[in-house]
Design a protein around this motif. Structure first.
Motif, short mmCIF file in Angstrom:
data_model
loop_
_atom_site.label_atom_id
_atom_site.label_comp_id
_atom_site.label_asym_id
_atom_site.label_seq_id
_atom_site.Cartn_x
_atom_site.Cartn_y
_atom_site.Cartn_z
N ILE A 66 -15.08 5.51 -48.45
CA ILE A 66 -15.22 4.06 -48.50
C ILE A 66 -14.32 3.51 -49.60
O ILE A 66 -14.29 4.05 -50.71
N ARG A 108 -12.48 2.28 -44.06
CA ARG A 108 -13.81 1.67 -44.23
C ARG A 108 -13.87 1.07 -45.63
O ARG A 108 -13.56 1.74 -46.62
N GLU A 170 -20.50 -2.82 -45.83
CA GLU A 170 -19.42 -1.95 -45.37
C GLU A 170 -18.89 -2.44 -44.02
O GLU A 170 -19.65 -2.88 -43.16
N ASP A 172 -15.54 -1.67 -41.00
CA ASP A 172 -14.44 -0.84 -40.51
C ASP A 172 -13.24 -1.73 -40.20
O ASP A 172 -13.36 -2.71 -39.44
#
Length: 242
Positions: A66, A108, A170, A172
């Motif tokens: 991440i 991500r 989070e 994508d």
């Protein structure tokens, strides 16, 4: 030094006594000022720290791939490159470059806004952007999806906002090269903006208004203590003022 209630002070220089005003005594006003200043500092601190709440720590971000808020060089970041890519160092900047239509970079992020440090120039074309599998509403669109234009008359690296206004959390992100040019990316900048900025604006406005009222009250109390307040006009027998 303890400050007595303003209404306990006898008027000086022959000025008439003031009517007591509950809630606006010097003692209460003097207490309110530091409390309001502390509230203002607390609001500033909260606004600065809120974006970092729930941001993954370095170990979790590294293990989960991440990109946390900050600037990340693509060659060092956990970015999945799909297709034919190669690295291209220019001075102290190293970019990942592709000439293949449809080649993609997948990553991500944890944040609310993403910028690409990408090369614009005559050899560049369009970079198509999706977030969580969907086109970005604020970008231009064609039949292939949402995109940012990278073509320019002169080659240069620029920071380009590709998505903003995301919910905290989070997401994508996929960056895909168009069919008519080159895509070169050197860095990805992830930002986490403060949630509910309007609430902080209202809070600051209210605290500042109360602070002005408290300081004005203290100034008025000081004027009366020093005997600088203008004397009230005496009433004439007929009810008028002399």
């Amino acid at each position: 030094m303890m400050i007595d209630h303003a209404e306990d002070i006898q008027p000086t220089r022959g000025f008439p006594p003031r009517s007591p005003r509950p809630g606006l005594t010097a003692r209460r006003l003097a207490t309110a000022v530091p409390v309001l200043l502390l509230a203002l500092l607390w609001g500033i601190h909260l606004e600065a720290t809120l974006p970092s709440i729930r941001v993954p720590g370095p170990e979790r971000a590294a293990s989960a791939g991440i990109l946390a808020p900050g600037e990340h060089r693509v060659v060092d970041a956990p970015v999945e490159l799909v297709g034919d890519w190669y690295t291209q160092p220019l001075g102290d900047v190293t970019s990942v470059v592709t000439d293949q239509p449809g080649a993609a970079a997948r990553l991500r992020i944890h944040g609310t806004q993403v910028l690409l440090t990408a090369r614009v120039g005559p050899e560049s074309s369009r970079a198509y952007i999706t977030v969580d599998g969907e086109p970005v509403p604020d970008l231009e669109r064609d039949e292939l999806g949402s995109f940012v234009r990278l073509r320019a008359s002169k080659a240069a690296d620029r920071d380009i906002v590709v998505v903003s206004g995301l919910a905290h959390g989070e997401h994508d992100l996929t960056i895909t090269n168009g069919s008519q040019g080159q895509l070169a990316i050197s860095a990805i900048i992830v930002e986490a903006q403060t949630p509910f900025p309007w609430a902080f604006a209202l809070f600051y406005g209210g605290v500042l208004l109360l602070l002005v009222v408290a300081l004005r009250g203290l100034a008025w109390e000081a004027v009366h203590r020093l005997g600088w307040a203008p004397a009230a006009r005496a009433e004439s027998p007929s009810g008028g003022r002399r």
